[in-house]
Motif scaffolding. Sequence first.
Motif, short mmCIF file in Angstrom:
data_model
loop_
_atom_site.label_atom_id
_atom_site.label_comp_id
_atom_site.label_asym_id
_atom_site.label_seq_id
_atom_site.Cartn_x
_atom_site.Cartn_y
_atom_site.Cartn_z
N MET A 1 0.87 3.54 12.99
CA MET A 1 0.25 2.23 12.78
C MET A 1 0.20 1.94 11.30
O MET A 1 -0.12 2.82 10.50
N SER A 2 0.52 0.70 10.91
CA SER A 2 0.55 0.37 9.49
C SER A 2 -0.30 -0.86 9.21
O SER A 2 -0.58 -1.68 10.10
N LYS A 3 -0.70 -0.97 7.95
CA LYS A 3 -1.38 -2.17 7.48
C LYS A 3 -1.01 -2.35 6.02
O LYS A 3 -0.59 -1.41 5.34
N THR A 4 -1.17 -3.57 5.53
CA THR A 4 -0.84 -3.88 4.13
C THR A 4 -2.11 -4.16 3.37
O THR A 4 -2.95 -4.95 3.81
N ILE A 5 -2.26 -3.49 2.21
CA ILE A 5 -3.43 -3.69 1.37
C ILE A 5 -2.99 -3.95 -0.06
O ILE A 5 -1.84 -3.68 -0.43
N GLN A 6 -3.88 -4.50 -0.86
CA GLN A 6 -3.61 -4.78 -2.28
C GLN A 6 -4.24 -3.69 -3.13
O GLN A 6 -5.42 -3.38 -2.99
N ILE A 7 -3.42 -3.10 -4.01
CA ILE A 7 -3.91 -2.05 -4.91
C ILE A 7 -3.35 -2.32 -6.31
O ILE A 7 -2.13 -2.28 -6.50
N GLY A 8 -4.22 -2.62 -7.25
CA GLY A 8 -3.78 -2.82 -8.62
C GLY A 8 -2.72 -3.88 -8.78
O GLY A 8 -1.80 -3.73 -9.59
N LEU A 10 -0.48 -4.62 -6.58
CA LEU A 10 0.64 -4.29 -5.72
C LEU A 10 0.29 -4.53 -4.26
O LEU A 10 -0.82 -4.22 -3.82
N SER A 11 1.23 -5.06 -3.51
CA SER A 11 1.10 -5.16 -2.07
C SER A 11 1.70 -3.90 -1.48
O SER A 11 2.90 -3.64 -1.64
N VAL A 12 0.88 -3.11 -0.79
CA VAL A 12 1.29 -1.78 -0.34
C VAL A 12 1.17 -1.68 1.17
O VAL A 12 0.10 -1.92 1.74
N GLU A 13 2.28 -1.32 1.82
CA GLU A 13 2.24 -1.02 3.25
C GLU A 13 1.79 0.43 3.43
O GLU A 13 2.42 1.34 2.90
N VAL A 14 0.73 0.63 4.15
CA VAL A 14 0.16 1.96 4.37
C VAL A 14 0.43 2.39 5.80
O VAL A 14 0.08 1.69 6.75
N VAL A 15 1.07 3.54 5.94
CA VAL A 15 1.38 4.08 7.26
C VAL A 15 0.70 5.44 7.38
O VAL A 15 0.96 6.35 6.59
N ARG A 16 -0.18 5.57 8.35
CA ARG A 16 -0.87 6.85 8.58
C ARG A 16 -0.10 7.67 9.60
O ARG A 16 0.23 7.19 10.68
N LYS A 17 0.19 8.93 9.21
CA LYS A 17 1.03 9.80 10.03
C LYS A 17 0.45 11.20 10.04
O LYS A 17 -0.41 11.53 9.21
N ALA A 18 0.95 12.02 10.91
CA ALA A 18 0.51 13.43 10.99
C ALA A 18 1.27 14.24 9.94
O ALA A 18 2.16 15.03 10.24
N ILE A 19 0.91 14.00 8.68
CA ILE A 19 1.52 14.71 7.55
C ILE A 19 0.41 15.27 6.67
O ILE A 19 -0.76 14.92 6.84
N THR A 25 7.42 5.19 -1.33
CA THR A 25 8.81 4.78 -1.39
C THR A 25 8.87 3.31 -1.78
O THR A 25 8.05 2.51 -1.34
N VAL A 26 9.85 2.99 -2.63
CA VAL A 26 10.11 1.61 -3.01
C VAL A 26 11.46 1.21 -2.42
O VAL A 26 12.46 1.91 -2.62
N TYR A 27 11.48 0.09 -1.70
CA TYR A 27 12.69 -0.32 -0.98
C TYR A 27 13.32 -1.56 -1.61
O TYR A 27 12.61 -2.50 -2.00
N PRO A 28 14.67 -1.56 -1.68
CA PRO A 28 15.36 -2.77 -2.10
C PRO A 28 15.41 -3.76 -0.93
O PRO A 28 15.18 -3.37 0.22
N PRO A 29 15.74 -5.02 -1.18
CA PRO A 29 16.03 -5.56 -2.52
C PRO A 29 14.80 -6.10 -3.24
O PRO A 29 14.83 -6.34 -4.43
N ALA A 30 13.69 -6.29 -2.49
CA ALA A 30 12.53 -6.97 -3.08
C ALA A 30 11.51 -6.01 -3.66
O ALA A 30 10.49 -6.45 -4.19
N GLY A 31 11.74 -4.70 -3.58
CA GLY A 31 10.79 -3.75 -4.14
C GLY A 31 9.58 -3.51 -3.27
O GLY A 31 8.48 -3.21 -3.78
N ARG A 32 9.75 -3.61 -1.95
CA ARG A 32 8.64 -3.36 -1.03
C ARG A 32 8.13 -1.93 -1.21
O ARG A 32 8.91 -1.00 -1.34
N VAL A 33 6.80 -1.77 -1.21
CA VAL A 33 6.18 -0.47 -1.43
C VAL A 33 5.58 0.02 -0.11
O VAL A 33 4.81 -0.70 0.54
N ARG A 34 5.92 1.24 0.24
CA ARG A 34 5.39 1.85 1.46
C ARG A 34 4.82 3.22 1.11
O ARG A 34 5.47 4.00 0.41
N VAL A 35 3.61 3.50 1.57
CA VAL A 35 2.98 4.79 1.34
C VAL A 35 2.64 5.42 2.68
O VAL A 35 1.93 4.82 3.50
#
Length: 241
Positions: A1-8, A10-19, A25-35
């Motif tokens: 399950m993911s949600k997007t939050i603002q940090i500093g 930055l718009s950050v997609e947060v994905v909680r996993k069993a890790i 990770t930063v993704y092209p082409p727009a620089g999407r941020v996923r944690v």
Amino acid sequence: MSKTIQIGGLSVEVVRKAIRTMRVTVYPPAGRVRVAVPLRLPEETLREFVLSRQAWIQKHQARFAALPPPAAQTYSAGEPHYYQGRPYELRVHATTSRPRVVLTDEHLDLHIAESATAEERAAALNAWYRARLKEQIPVLLAHWEPIVGVRTEAWGVKQMRTRWGTCNIGARRIWLSLELAKKPPGCLAYVVVHELVHLHERLHNARFWGLMDQFMPDWRQHKAALQANPTGPQPTGDDAD
């Protein structure tokens, strides 16, 4: 399950996993941020982590923003297509037989039905790329497994949008991106070694990079070529090599 939050800022997609550890990770082409974060990690710890990586994130967002937008491929005659880091001019030949691809000194000759769509032409080329990788990977594994001191139980090739390779440590199985067929040969070797080293060390930590230095001292130049070459995905992140 993911949600997007603002940090500093930055718009950050947060994905909680069993890790166990956080990965950004930063993704092209727009620089999407996923944690990717552990399931029960406090949000305050997540925010501190992202802020500590903010300069790194913004550097790669700026790099992506400076890149020219990739031209959409139509798989028509005259279009350049890459194999092992070299561009080849695509030539399309009508045939009533099964699709096939022939590599020459300067061209990729695609023999396919005259009525074939762009998607069908792409599928034929990708089948050829996949076959080439399946010829090359066993040779690389036979060379590098004794050097790295591990053995894989299985390996495969698949289309990946955000990674060059993955390793399932429990199953001792590695997957390699189909896009690696378009990269210089050293890039494919680098990703193979990278995934093999994960069988010694799961994390991208000092021990992991020390093992890379030990087994493949010139890995940095291959990684740089992987990121600089103009073909394929360009992910940048702790879990996107």
